[in-house]
Every structure is written in structure tokens, then in C-alpha cells.
Design a protein around this motif. Structure first.
Motif, PDB file in Angstrom:
ATOM      1  N   GLN A  34     -30.935 -44.401   7.657  1.00 14.97           N
ATOM      2  CA  GLN A  34     -31.022 -42.942   7.860  1.00 14.97           C
ATOM      3  C   GLN A  34     -29.675 -42.880   8.600  1.00 14.97           C
ATOM      4  OE1 GLN A  34     -32.920 -40.444   6.445  1.00 14.97           O
ATOM      5  NE2 GLN A  34     -33.755 -42.316   5.638  1.00 14.97           N
ATOM      6  N   CYS A  35     -29.107 -41.375   8.773  1.00 13.50           N
ATOM      7  CA  CYS A  35     -27.895 -40.884   9.548  1.00 13.50           C
ATOM      8  C   CYS A  35     -26.689 -41.914   9.454  1.00 13.50           C
ATOM      9  CB  CYS A  35     -28.259 -40.995  10.820  1.00 13.50           C
ATOM     10  SG  CYS A  35     -29.670 -39.700  11.319  1.00 13.50           S
ATOM     11  N   VAL A  36     -26.194 -41.996   8.060  1.00  6.60           N
ATOM     12  CA  VAL A  36     -25.071 -42.847   7.750  1.00  6.60           C
ATOM     13  C   VAL A  36     -23.859 -41.970   8.238  1.00  6.60           C
ATOM     14  CG1 VAL A  36     -23.861 -44.014   6.212  1.00  6.60           C
ATOM     15  CG2 VAL A  36     -26.316 -44.152   5.920  1.00  6.60           C
ATOM     16  N   ARG A  37     -22.937 -42.718   8.912  1.00 10.81           N
ATOM     17  CA  ARG A  37     -21.770 -41.982   9.402  1.00 10.81           C
ATOM     18  C   ARG A  37     -20.580 -42.920   8.880  1.00 10.81           C
ATOM     19  NH1 ARG A  37     -25.671 -42.261  12.676  1.00 10.81           N
ATOM     20  NH2 ARG A  37     -24.994 -43.836  14.041  1.00 10.81           N
ATOM     21  N   ILE A  38     -19.679 -42.156   8.579  1.00  9.64           N
ATOM     22  CA  ILE A  38     -18.571 -43.035   8.025  1.00  9.64           C
ATOM     23  C   ILE A  38     -17.045 -42.025   8.536  1.00  9.64           C
ATOM     24  CG2 ILE A  38     -18.250 -41.276   6.150  1.00  9.64           C
ATOM     25  CD1 ILE A  38     -17.472 -44.060   4.426  1.00  9.64           C
ATOM     26  N   SER A  39     -16.335 -42.928   8.941  1.00 10.40           N
ATOM     27  CA  SER A  39     -14.699 -42.647   9.280  1.00 10.40           C
ATOM     28  C   SER A  39     -13.648 -43.934   9.102  1.00 10.40           C
ATOM     29  CB  SER A  39     -14.960 -42.379  10.966  1.00 10.40           C
ATOM     30  OG  SER A  39     -15.370 -43.535  11.789  1.00 10.40           O
ATOM     31  N   MET A  40     -12.470 -43.471   9.409  1.00  5.39           N
ATOM     32  CA  MET A  40     -11.296 -44.525   9.386  1.00  5.39           C
ATOM     33  C   MET A  40     -11.184 -44.965  10.740  1.00  5.39           C
ATOM     34  SD  MET A  40     -10.199 -44.829   6.332  1.00  5.39           S
ATOM     35  CE  MET A  40      -8.787 -45.829   6.487  1.00  5.39           C
ATOM     36  N   TYR A  41     -11.232 -46.389  10.696  1.00  4.42           N
ATOM     37  CA  TYR A  41     -10.812 -47.021  11.939  1.00  4.42           C
ATOM     38  C   TYR A  41      -9.391 -47.745  11.761  1.00  4.42           C
ATOM     39  CZ  TYR A  41     -10.840 -49.837  16.009  1.00  4.42           C
ATOM     40  OH  TYR A  41     -10.435 -50.675  17.264  1.00  4.42           O
ATOM     41  N   GLU A  42      -8.278 -47.891  12.175  1.00  3.84           N
ATOM     42  CA  GLU A  42      -7.043 -48.499  11.830  1.00  3.84           C
ATOM     43  C   GLU A  42      -6.949 -48.463  10.276  1.00  3.84           C
ATOM     44  OE1 GLU A  42      -6.893 -52.093  13.727  1.00  3.84           O
ATOM     45  OE2 GLU A  42      -6.891 -50.883  15.789  1.00  3.84           O
ATOM     46  N   GLU A  43      -6.919 -49.337   9.426  1.00  3.20           N
ATOM     47  CA  GLU A  43      -6.685 -49.409   8.106  1.00  3.20           C
ATOM     48  C   GLU A  43      -8.073 -49.715   7.333  1.00  3.20           C
ATOM     49  OE1 GLU A  43      -3.164 -51.771   6.888  1.00  3.20           O
ATOM     50  OE2 GLU A  43      -1.899 -50.632   8.363  1.00  3.20           O
ATOM     51  N   SER A  44      -8.954 -49.497   7.864  1.00  5.31           N
ATOM     52  CA  SER A  44     -10.312 -49.873   7.484  1.00  5.31           C
ATOM     53  C   SER A  44     -11.481 -48.902   7.727  1.00  5.31           C
ATOM     54  CB  SER A  44     -10.871 -51.170   8.388  1.00  5.31           C
ATOM     55  OG  SER A  44     -10.419 -52.193   8.187  1.00  5.31           O
ATOM     56  N   VAL A  45     -12.161 -48.723   6.678  1.00  5.96           N
ATOM     57  CA  VAL A  45     -13.418 -47.697   6.468  1.00  5.96           C
ATOM     58  C   VAL A  45     -14.491 -48.281   7.335  1.00  5.96           C
ATOM     59  CG1 VAL A  45     -15.246 -46.568   5.186  1.00  5.96           C
ATOM     60  CG2 VAL A  45     -12.947 -46.827   4.044  1.00  5.96           C
ATOM     61  N   TYR A  46     -14.895 -47.430   8.491  1.00  4.52           N
ATOM     62  CA  TYR A  46     -15.895 -47.802   9.476  1.00  4.52           C
ATOM     63  C   TYR A  46     -17.252 -47.079   8.994  1.00  4.52           C
ATOM     64  CZ  TYR A  46     -18.553 -48.216  13.740  1.00  4.52           C
ATOM     65  OH  TYR A  46     -19.376 -48.579  14.931  1.00  4.52           O
ATOM     66  N   ILE A  47     -18.419 -47.850   8.734  1.00  6.56           N
ATOM     67  CA  ILE A  47     -19.587 -47.361   8.466  1.00  6.56           C
ATOM     68  C   ILE A  47     -20.518 -47.592   9.526  1.00  6.56           C
ATOM     69  CG2 ILE A  47     -21.568 -46.828   6.734  1.00  6.56           C
ATOM     70  CD1 ILE A  47     -19.144 -48.125   4.933  1.00  6.56           C
ATOM     71  N   GLU A  48     -21.265 -46.762  10.060  1.00  6.81           N
ATOM     72  CA  GLU A  48     -22.488 -47.001  10.715  1.00  6.81           C
ATOM     73  C   GLU A  48     -23.787 -46.114  10.447  1.00  6.81           C
ATOM     74  OE1 GLU A  48     -22.024 -46.081  15.098  1.00  6.81           O
ATOM     75  OE2 GLU A  48     -20.672 -44.527  14.531  1.00  6.81           O
ATOM     76  N   TRP A  49     -24.830 -46.709  10.857  1.00  9.38           N
ATOM     77  CA  TRP A  49     -26.106 -45.822  10.520  1.00  9.38           C
ATOM     78  C   TRP A  49     -27.136 -46.295  11.797  1.00  9.38           C
ATOM     79  CZ3 TRP A  49     -23.867 -49.892   7.868  1.00  9.38           C
ATOM     80  CH2 TRP A  49     -24.223 -50.822   7.976  1.00  9.38           C
ATOM     81  N   ASP A  50     -28.426 -45.385  11.705  1.00  7.48           N
ATOM     82  CA  ASP A  50     -29.613 -45.715  12.595  1.00  7.48           C
ATOM     83  C   ASP A  50     -29.869 -47.122  12.218  1.00  7.48           C
ATOM     84  OD1 ASP A  50     -28.953 -43.543  13.737  1.00  7.48           O
ATOM     85  OD2 ASP A  50     -30.472 -42.211  12.930  1.00  7.48           O
ATOM     86  N   THR A  51     -30.538 -48.023  13.081  1.00 11.14           N
ATOM     87  CA  THR A  51     -31.075 -49.222  13.119  1.00 11.14           C
ATOM     88  C   THR A  51     -32.432 -49.029  12.300  1.00 11.14           C
ATOM     89  OG1 THR A  51     -30.074 -50.071  14.826  1.00 11.14           O
ATOM     90  CG2 THR A  51     -32.116 -51.388  14.173  1.00 11.14           C
ATOM     91  N   VAL A  52     -32.982 -49.768  11.486  1.00  8.12           N
ATOM     92  CA  VAL A  52     -34.091 -49.691  10.628  1.00  8.12           C
ATOM     93  C   VAL A  52     -35.067 -50.662  11.149  1.00  8.12           C
ATOM     94  CG1 VAL A  52     -35.326 -49.846   8.326  1.00  8.12           C
ATOM     95  CG2 VAL A  52     -32.865 -48.751   8.679  1.00  8.12           C
ATOM     96  N   LYS A  53     -36.244 -50.181  11.835  1.00  6.25           N
ATOM     97  CA  LYS A  53     -37.161 -51.232  12.061  1.00  6.25           C
ATOM     98  C   LYS A  53     -37.498 -52.381  11.083  1.00  6.25           C
ATOM     99  CE  LYS A  53     -41.855 -51.224  14.471  1.00  6.25           C
ATOM    100  NZ  LYS A  53     -42.951 -50.409  14.782  1.00  6.25           N
ATOM    101  N   SER A  54     -37.737 -53.426  11.460  1.00  4.72           N
ATOM    102  CA  SER A  54     -38.145 -54.696  10.621  1.00  4.72           C
ATOM    103  C   SER A  54     -36.945 -54.992   9.529  1.00  4.72           C
ATOM    104  CB  SER A  54     -39.550 -54.441   9.667  1.00  4.72           C
ATOM    105  OG  SER A  54     -39.184 -53.572   8.711  1.00  4.72           O
ATOM    106  N   ALA A  55     -35.851 -54.452   9.677  1.00  2.00           N
ATOM    107  CA  ALA A  55     -34.618 -54.934   8.830  1.00  2.00           C
ATOM    108  C   ALA A  55     -34.024 -56.065   9.711  1.00  2.00           C
ATOM    109  CB  ALA A  55     -33.722 -53.804   8.739  1.00  2.00           C
ATOM    110  N   ALA A  56     -33.768 -57.208   8.635  1.00  2.00           N
ATOM    111  CA  ALA A  56     -33.160 -58.479   9.074  1.00  2.00           C
ATOM    112  C   ALA A  56     -31.686 -58.268   8.883  1.00  2.00           C
ATOM    113  CB  ALA A  56     -34.004 -59.799   8.171  1.00  2.00           C
ATOM    114  N   SER A  57     -31.506 -57.697   7.720  1.00  2.00           N
ATOM    115  CA  SER A  57     -29.928 -57.351   7.418  1.00  2.00           C
ATOM    116  C   SER A  57     -30.047 -56.137   6.501  1.00  2.00           C
ATOM    117  CB  SER A  57     -29.354 -58.679   6.690  1.00  2.00           C
ATOM    118  OG  SER A  57     -30.285 -58.587   5.338  1.00  2.00           O
ATOM    119  N   TYR A  58     -28.692 -55.847   6.308  1.00  2.00           N
ATOM    120  CA  TYR A  58     -28.271 -54.578   5.476  1.00  2.00           C
ATOM    121  C   TYR A  58     -27.315 -54.926   4.460  1.00  2.00           C
ATOM    122  CZ  TYR A  58     -30.058 -52.394   9.756  1.00  2.00           C
ATOM    123  OH  TYR A  58     -30.970 -52.070  10.632  1.00  2.00           O
ATOM    124  N   TYR A  59     -27.469 -54.239   3.236  1.00  2.00           N
ATOM    125  CA  TYR A  59     -26.323 -54.557   2.231  1.00  2.00           C
ATOM    126  C   TYR A  59     -25.538 -53.063   2.287  1.00  2.00           C
ATOM    127  CZ  TYR A  59     -29.211 -58.471   0.333  1.00  2.00           C
ATOM    128  OH  TYR A  59     -30.037 -59.642   0.240  1.00  2.00           O
TER     129      TYR A  59
END
Length: 144
Positions: A34-59
Motif C-alpha cells: 500500500q501507499c506506493v510513492r514514486i519520485s526521481m532521485y538523480e537519474e533513477s526512479v525511486y519507489i517506496e511503499w509501506d512495509t507488508v507484514k510477513s513479506a520476505a521480499s518484493y517484486y
């Protein structure tokens, strides 16, 4: 599985069945990021989101316009991701899934960003303008 409960509110099978019922609840794929946020950081796309309980990884999936599919763009165990494989003047769409040993969640709501050339800037705010009564009441005169 059906668990019968006796008069005392306990399972006829004791703690084993109660523990098993709790394990069933734990043994499932994680929730949707949930709450996925996106922005530019230098020359890369930066993506962040709220941590999901019981998630071992994210795709991290990125929409492939030519193929009309979501391509897996990366994997991370953190709740942030940098995509440095982006081109100027291109719009990108992303969706995130959470994963654990029991499976993969559905994708998050898609977010997008338009990558502009570093030299591209929005136009400057006009200054030194004066509204006059001239023939056209919908025009503005530049005093410079």
C-alpha cells in the motif's frame, strides 16, 4: 478443516487443533503493498511503499508498452527500489507485489512517473505583466 469445540470452549482435539488453526492463518501469501510513492532521485526512479507484514521480499513490475504486459523489473527485501534503467522523455508505470514462501500478493495500485531530460525545466513564471483596457479584454501586455 473442521474443528469441533466442546462445552468449555476448547477444541475436542486440545491445543494441537487450536495451534493448527492459528498456523493456517499464518501460512498464506502476504497482503498487497500500500501507499506506493514514486519520485526521481538523480537519474533513477525511486519507489517506496509501506512495509507488508510477513513479506520476505518484493517484486517490482514495470509496464511494457510494446508487449502490453507487466515485466518483472527487480526484486528487493527492502521497501524501496531504484530503477536506473530509464530513458528521458518516457513515462513509466510500476506495480509492487509482496512475497513469502506461501506465495505472491496481488499487485499494488500502479503508479507512474514521466522522466524528463535533466535540462528540461518547467517554464518560468511570467513577471512584469500589466492588464490594460485595450481592444482585447482577454489579453495581457508584457511591459519588458
Amino acid at each position: 478443516m473442521r474443528i469441533s469445540v466442546g462445552k468449555a470452549g476448547k477444541s475436542d482435539y486440545g491445543d494441537f487443533a487450536e495451534g493448527y488453526a492459528r498456523d493456517i492463518e499464518k501460512n498464506k501469501a502476504p497482503g498487497i503493498p500500500q501507499c506506493v510513492r514514486i519520485s526521481m532521485y538523480e537519474e533513477s526512479v525511486y519507489i517506496e511503499w509501506d512495509t507488508v507484514k510477513s513479506a520476505a521480499s518484493y517484486y517490482i513490475y514495470r509496464w511494457n508498452e510494446k508487449k502490453s504486459i507487466w515485466d518483472k523489473n527487480g526484486t528487493t527485501s527492502d521497501n524501496t527500489y531504484f530503477d536506473s534503467n530509464v530513458k528521458d522523455n518516457t513515462k513509466y508505470w510500476y506495480s509492487i507485489t509482496a512475497n513469502n514462501k506461501y506465495g505472491e500478493s496481488e499487485g499494488s495500485d500502479a503508479v507512474s512517473i514521466h522522466v524528463m531530460k535533466e535540462t528540461e525545466q518547467p517554464p518560468n513564471i511570467p513577471v512584469n505583466l500589466n492588464v490594460t483596457k485595450g481592444e482585447y479584454t482577454d489579453k495581457i501586455e508584457n511591459l519588458m
